[in-house]
Design a protein around this motif. Structure first.
Motif, PDB file in Angstrom:
ATOM      1  N   ALA A   1     -14.597  27.454  23.854  1.00 31.23           N
ATOM      2  CA  ALA A   1     -16.026  27.172  23.716  1.00 31.23           C
ATOM      3  C   ALA A   1     -16.273  25.689  23.901  1.00 31.23           C
ATOM      4  N   LEU A   2     -17.233  25.393  24.748  1.00 31.54           N
ATOM      5  CA  LEU A   2     -17.597  24.009  25.022  1.00 31.54           C
ATOM      6  C   LEU A   2     -19.084  23.849  24.861  1.00 31.54           C
ATOM      7  N   LEU A   3     -19.512  22.770  24.266  1.00 33.26           N
ATOM      8  CA  LEU A   3     -20.930  22.492  24.137  1.00 33.26           C
ATOM      9  C   LEU A   3     -21.319  21.490  25.206  1.00 33.26           C
ATOM     10  N   LEU A   4     -22.221  21.914  26.097  1.00 37.80           N
ATOM     11  CA  LEU A   4     -22.637  21.072  27.204  1.00 37.80           C
ATOM     12  C   LEU A   4     -24.101  20.730  27.067  1.00 37.80           C
ATOM     13  N   SER A   5     -24.522  19.724  27.771  1.00 37.97           N
ATOM     14  CA  SER A   5     -25.922  19.334  27.786  1.00 37.97           C
ATOM     15  C   SER A   5     -26.492  19.697  29.134  1.00 37.97           C
ATOM     16  N   ALA A   6     -27.510  20.579  29.172  1.00 38.08           N
ATOM     17  CA  ALA A   6     -28.076  21.032  30.432  1.00 38.08           C
ATOM     18  C   ALA A   6     -29.094  20.044  30.945  1.00 38.08           C
ATOM     19  N   CYS A   7     -29.474  20.227  32.222  1.00 37.08           N
ATOM     20  CA  CYS A   7     -30.475  19.356  32.827  1.00 37.08           C
ATOM     21  C   CYS A   7     -31.778  19.468  32.057  1.00 37.08           C
ATOM     22  N   GLY A   8     -32.514  18.406  32.024  1.00 35.82           N
ATOM     23  CA  GLY A   8     -33.817  18.430  31.374  1.00 35.82           C
ATOM     24  C   GLY A   8     -33.727  18.411  29.869  1.00 35.82           C
ATOM     25  N   GLY A   9     -32.553  18.132  29.322  1.00 35.20           N
ATOM     26  CA  GLY A   9     -32.438  17.988  27.879  1.00 35.20           C
ATOM     27  C   GLY A   9     -32.097  19.263  27.149  1.00 35.20           C
ATOM     28  N   ALA A  10     -31.986  20.415  27.857  1.00 38.24           N
ATOM     29  CA  ALA A  10     -31.657  21.658  27.171  1.00 38.24           C
ATOM     30  C   ALA A  10     -30.186  21.672  26.825  1.00 38.24           C
ATOM     31  N   SER A  11     -29.834  22.385  25.770  1.00 42.88           N
ATOM     32  CA  SER A  11     -28.435  22.504  25.392  1.00 42.88           C
ATOM     33  C   SER A  11     -27.941  23.895  25.688  1.00 42.88           C
ATOM     34  N   VAL A  12     -26.632  23.996  25.928  1.00 47.56           N
ATOM     35  CA  VAL A  12     -26.027  25.265  26.295  1.00 47.56           C
ATOM     36  C   VAL A  12     -24.778  25.462  25.470  1.00 47.56           C
ATOM     37  N   ASN A  13     -24.622  26.614  24.882  1.00 44.15           N
ATOM     38  CA  ASN A  13     -23.370  26.949  24.242  1.00 44.15           C
ATOM     39  C   ASN A  13     -22.593  27.786  25.229  1.00 44.15           C
ATOM     40  N   GLN A  14     -21.448  27.316  25.655  1.00 42.50           N
ATOM     41  CA  GLN A  14     -20.701  27.935  26.735  1.00 42.50           C
ATOM     42  C   GLN A  14     -19.449  28.572  26.164  1.00 42.50           C
ATOM     43  N   VAL A  15     -19.213  29.820  26.506  1.00 41.43           N
ATOM     44  CA  VAL A  15     -17.999  30.487  26.077  1.00 41.43           C
ATOM     45  C   VAL A  15     -17.357  31.123  27.285  1.00 41.43           C
ATOM     46  N   ALA A  16     -16.110  30.782  27.565  1.00 42.33           N
ATOM     47  CA  ALA A  16     -15.408  31.323  28.719  1.00 42.33           C
ATOM     48  C   ALA A  16     -14.447  32.401  28.258  1.00 42.33           C
ATOM     49  N   ALA A  17     -14.309  33.442  29.075  1.00 39.00           N
ATOM     50  CA  ALA A  17     -13.352  34.496  28.776  1.00 39.00           C
ATOM     51  C   ALA A  17     -12.683  34.933  30.054  1.00 39.00           C
ATOM     52  N   ALA A  18     -11.374  34.968  30.060  1.00 41.12           N
ATOM     53  CA  ALA A  18     -10.648  35.347  31.261  1.00 41.12           C
ATOM     54  C   ALA A  18     -10.253  36.793  31.193  1.00 41.12           C
ATOM     55  N   GLY A  19     -10.302  37.464  32.333  1.00 41.94           N
ATOM     56  CA  GLY A  19      -9.847  38.841  32.421  1.00 41.94           C
ATOM     57  C   GLY A  19      -8.787  38.925  33.487  1.00 41.94           C
ATOM     58  N   GLY A  20      -7.836  39.834  33.308  1.00 41.39           N
ATOM     59  CA  GLY A  20      -6.813  40.007  34.321  1.00 41.39           C
ATOM     60  C   GLY A  20      -5.778  38.902  34.231  1.00 41.39           C
ATOM     61  N   SER A  21      -5.042  38.746  35.312  1.00 44.31           N
ATOM     62  CA  SER A  21      -3.952  37.782  35.338  1.00 44.31           C
ATOM     63  C   SER A  21      -4.464  36.355  35.377  1.00 44.31           C
ATOM     64  N   SER A  22      -3.715  35.457  34.729  1.00 42.64           N
ATOM     65  CA  SER A  22      -4.100  34.055  34.759  1.00 42.64           C
ATOM     66  C   SER A  22      -3.915  33.474  36.150  1.00 42.64           C
ATOM     67  N   ALA A  23      -3.168  34.192  37.008  1.00 44.44           N
ATOM     68  CA  ALA A  23      -2.938  33.736  38.372  1.00 44.44           C
ATOM     69  C   ALA A  23      -3.998  34.252  39.334  1.00 44.44           C
ATOM     70  N   ALA A  24      -4.986  34.965  38.820  1.00 42.21           N
ATOM     71  CA  ALA A  24      -6.024  35.526  39.678  1.00 42.21           C
ATOM     72  C   ALA A  24      -6.734  34.425  40.440  1.00 42.21           C
ATOM     73  N   PRO A  25      -7.040  34.657  41.724  1.00 43.58           N
ATOM     74  CA  PRO A  25      -7.639  33.612  42.555  1.00 43.58           C
ATOM     75  C   PRO A  25      -9.114  33.374  42.283  1.00 43.58           C
ATOM     76  N   CYS A  26      -9.720  34.189  41.458  1.00 45.81           N
ATOM     77  CA  CYS A  26     -11.164  34.090  41.269  1.00 45.81           C
ATOM     78  C   CYS A  26     -11.579  32.785  40.613  1.00 45.81           C
ATOM     79  N   GLY A  27     -10.873  32.364  39.583  1.00 49.03           N
ATOM     80  CA  GLY A  27     -11.263  31.164  38.859  1.00 49.03           C
ATOM     81  C   GLY A  27     -12.453  31.435  37.964  1.00 49.03           C
TER      82      GLY A  27
END
Length: 325
Positions: free
Chosen positions: A22-48
């Protein structure tokens, strides 16, 4: 729709032992975003990673949930969902914070700015959904006052719609100010004795219509489809002067109804050119109003978006396969 500066955490559970960051980022125009990333499948997957804008109406959530589920579980992508209003979502194409918007309602001004002028984004094709915006009344009103669905008669009923917030005029209840709306211009240019009042969200708008039908109280409001709520309360549309090409070209002079919107997806140019399978999926994603309403109804009923998406995907593997071809 989410107002700038408010946070909503959205988590897609990790699978195959992948960790969520989880990363807290600052969006354009002063808005805030709570970002949560989740990976599926192999860590070697080319999708990124793929950054998905999340606009706060349930139909949008349905689109994004199904896209995210397939991207994560069938393509092995890391999906990052960011709660942003519509305008700030488009800004994310230039800043690199947003890769894809999964349901866009027109926004010709933003398309000109970010697609035509800046070339920071591209049209990723239709979602398959047909969008309608307009003014609606609860069914009991259309039954009791049949001529109320003709916009020419609205001034006749203005006093009935007056509220403490409308300053003695009839009230037109809108949702969030960030929604696509011409309503203040319509009131002015159609010489209507009304005032636009913003409820603040889709949820507030829905509850207002639900209460108006249950209690037989007057309500005139902005609404739209596809929309799961119409199967619960079949609101009746008010006929405004018919839309014709160019009648809404000048936002301050609009005096016509809303057009029929061919809803589409928009992605950043960088993402579109990346070769990512998630970009290919976004381009291929296409379903119907009924499909969206089915998933949205489950979400509104309390099912987690990812679970609602899984239910739909499991029952429509042929459709999903067509998106990935």
């Amino acid at each position: 729709m989410k107002k700038a500066g408010h946070l909503l955490k959205r988590t897609i559970p990790a699978v195959a032992g992948a960790a969520a960051a989880a990363l807290l980022l600052s969006a354009c125009g002063g808005a805030s975003v709570n970002q949560v990333a989740a990976a599926g499948g192999s860590s070697a997957a080319p999708c990124g990673a793929v950054n998905v804008a999340m606009n706060a109406w349930v139909g949008y959530t349905a689109n994004a949930a199904v896209y995210s589920y397939v991207a994560k579980n069938q393509l092995g992508c890391t999906v990052v969902q960011k709660d942003l209003n519509e305008q700030i979502s488009w800004q994310g194409f230039s800043s690199g914070e947003v890769d894809v918007i999964m349901e866009n309602w027109g926004h010709d001004d933003l398309a000109k700015q970010y697609i035509t002028d800046q070339k920071a984004a591209v049209d990723a094709g239709p979602t398959g959904n047909e969008g309608h915006i307009g003014w609606y009344v609860p069914p009991w009103m259309a039954e009791k006052y049949p001529d109320i669905t003709d916009g020419k008669n609205l001034n006749k009923y203005a006093s009935m719609f007056a509220t403490s917030e409308s300053g003695g005029k009839g009230q037109v209840l809108d949702g969030d100010p960030a929604f696509v709306t011409n309503d203040e211009a319509l009131v002015k240019n159609l010489n209507l004795d009304y005032k636009v009042v913003f409820s603040g969200s889709e949820a507030a708008l829905i509850q207002s219509f639900r209460t108006a039908q249950q209690n037989k109280t007057p309500l005139l409001g902005y609404f739209y489809e596809p929309q799961w709520f119409l199967s619960e309360v079949p609101l009746k549309k008010v006929a405004l002067p018919a839309w014709t090409k160019g009648c809404d070209a000048d936002a301050e002079k609009v005096a016509c109804d809303y057009p029929v919107y061919t809803l589409n997806k928009v992605m950043s140019t960088k993402f579109a050119d990346s070769g990512s399978p998630a970009a290919k999926l976004a381009k291929g994603f296409k379903w119907t109003n009924d499909d969206q309403n089915a998933v949205a109804t489950d979400i509104q009923g309390g099912t987690a978006p990812e679970a609602a998406a899984k239910k739909w995907v499991d029952a429509h593997q042929d459709v999903v396969a067509s998106w990935l071809k």
